[in-house]
Design an enzyme around this catalytic site. Sequence first.
Site, PDB file in Angstrom:
ATOM      1  N   GLY A 130      -0.447 -62.037 -45.702  1.00  0.00           N
ATOM      2  CA  GLY A 130       1.057 -61.928 -45.728  1.00  0.00           C
ATOM      3  C   GLY A 130       1.404 -60.802 -46.608  1.00  0.00           C
ATOM      4  CB  SER A 132       5.771 -56.806 -44.270  1.00  0.00           C
ATOM      5  OG  SER A 132       5.687 -56.292 -44.852  1.00  0.00           O
ATOM      6  CB  SER A 164      -0.012 -59.475 -36.419  1.00  0.00           C
ATOM      7  OG  SER A 164       0.628 -59.196 -36.742  1.00  0.00           O
ATOM      8  CD  GLU A 248      -3.454 -53.491 -42.331  1.00  0.00           C
ATOM      9  OE1 GLU A 248      -3.838 -53.882 -43.424  1.00  0.00           O
ATOM     10  OE2 GLU A 248      -2.309 -53.054 -42.024  1.00  0.00           O
TER      11      GLU A 248
END
Lengths: 381, 352
Positions: A130, A132, A164, A248
Amino acid sequence: MFSLPTVQFTDEQEQFRLEVRAFLQEHLAKGTFKTKCDSWLSGSDPAFSKLIGEQGWIGLTWPKKYGGQERSTIDRYILTEEFLAVGAPVAAHWFADRQTGPLLMRFGTEEQREFFLPKIVKGECYFGIGLSEPNSGSDLASVKTRAEKVDGGWIINGSKTWTSNAHDAHYAVTLIRTEPLGEKKHDGLSQLIIDLHAEGVTIVPIKYLTGEHHFNEVFFDNVFVPDNMVVGTLGNGWKQGLAELAFERSGPERILSTFPLLDELIAGLKRQGDAAGMKEASKVLSRLWGLRNLSIGVAKVLEEGGEVAIPAALVKSIGTKFEQSIPEITRLLVRTYPRLEAERRIDRFMAESTLHAPGFTIRGGTSEVLYGMVAKGVVGQ
Amino acid sequence: MSEMKEMIVNVVEKIFKDKVDKEKVDVVEEGKWAEDVWQVLQDNEMLAVAVSEENGGAGGDLDDLLNLYRLIGKYAVPIPFVETTFANVLLEKTGLNVTQEKATYAVEEQLNVSIDNGTVSGTIVNVPWARYVDELVVVAAGTSGLELVQVSLKDAAISPNMNLACEPRDTVTLVHAPVQQQTKITNEQLEYFIALESAAKSAAMSGAIDKAYELTVRYTKEREQFGRPIHRFQLVQQHLANLAGEAVITSSAIDNMIASIAQKCLQNEVAYTRIRIEEAAKIVAASAHQVHAAIGVTHEHSLHQYTRRLWSWREEGAGEAYWTKQLANRLMEVEDDSLWGYLTRTEKVFQL
């Protein structure tokens, strides 16, 4: 200049690659899964994740006491490459394996590790990320979701977006403002693990342009989070989050999202005996090779605890452009009829690649943000 | 790189920093010979790197030499260092005697000279530094196959010419020039030499790419427009990010290529590297000039000494056209439609 190590795979590593490949080929042949482009984000299949967990292939590098295998980062790199090259549906456990585990290993409490890691390793516990919020995309630190201190924990209000696979996930590591906004917006942020099935959590799908359901908006309405779900130090959430970003941004998933299409292209050119087309396509392989060296070099430095934020950003910004280029090159070399439901693999892969391509250079930090980061980094050197 | 290797590279880099500046390169472009640069390399035994000690060399390896070639590009070094050392690599790898003289070479698919009765005849274009050096190592057509031969350039007619960077690239005409030494080579050896030569050019190009990138970063810090240094503008930042990306990919490609050569398990690394570096050269030259704007296209600025080398060197030796053809042929043989298996294949291919 940034000097990155070269990596030669050991015989054991080559052997491991073949072992993973044989397993995936067997399940592909059995119909356990179907090859798909962009499978790491859009191929969520909990049954497949459990199967991978049974193999010991989630949390491969983690300590044995949490169910991991204590294998090297390079082993994990090889494993990930094999998943992506064959387009296996690894999205369900992806974020937990790539980000949450390493985060907890670095900043989590022993209690958190013992509770979450063994579940993640089995392929039974998935995480969303979590970051954005509805009005903060690239300006990540402008977080408005806030936590209010109450007895034994925190009350969360606000929302996160573009999360996502939140609909398949059990928890989300969420960046939240735990202190009122002060002079610097990066201060006063903390990472909290939120149970996505807790009271007050609402997950609303945001349909992708294809109509597929990958990302979500997640609303928090007076959600209670106990104190023991704070990750690391209160107020240190921004720095902790940054540490995750190099992992990432630099992995093979920033290079190989459209690899199944490239594979089909080469096979097609071979069938047609198209030497001129093959010459064009061979240039793509030289780009792939260059990116792969860079990405593996970054993985090696990460394993040794080195600083690679800038090369990692470069892997993502250049790698995702490369992924986007595959359908554009393919369409000039072979005739395709892109359809998401096509029987012919090249038509389906072409459709998946073309329709998913715009997201590659956006998710995980837009290219524009990365360019700014790289430029500031090299000017400061 | 081992400590020993790092030391060699550091010593040579220091020499180039001291001895080779913009003015030195200018002077050589006007047709002078940089004896002081040559002399200091000779005094430090750097001309004999990669020649074994038993043959009177300094006993380094091919990977040392390739790392030194990067510096030739990075400092636009205006002497036939690559040519002399590579000519000796050719001689030593084929069992011939190495030469102590200045030398150059011509290694191409296309054979331009032939041997007849102990003499060599033919015309070779684009021979680097021929007018300044003593010996030429060249692949010639013999009566029964390929021969590597050494001839003295005293026995040649040399017509001076130059590439875009004003480096000597002469036309050498041999008419029954006596063979100094010769040996048969196989087609596979020729292919390997063509690959090594291409690798050498890639290494040199990567140095020039590094320098063009460094100059550009420096310039964006120094140059102010609209009241601030130009690196503060986002569109300039995008150039910097692209340049950094090309520089880092190029440098890591060369490292990986050199590692494969050093471990004698070359597959397609030279091909991938050369193709990628030609692409990087195009992007970097264009972007570096765009950021430097007008000052960068003046002769007074040093940027062109690197970009003109990039534009010259990409045309020399086995380049993209050669390698994409080779790769295409190999890809046509890939079994079972398994590209990934091919790209990650584990069996080692040993070369010489």
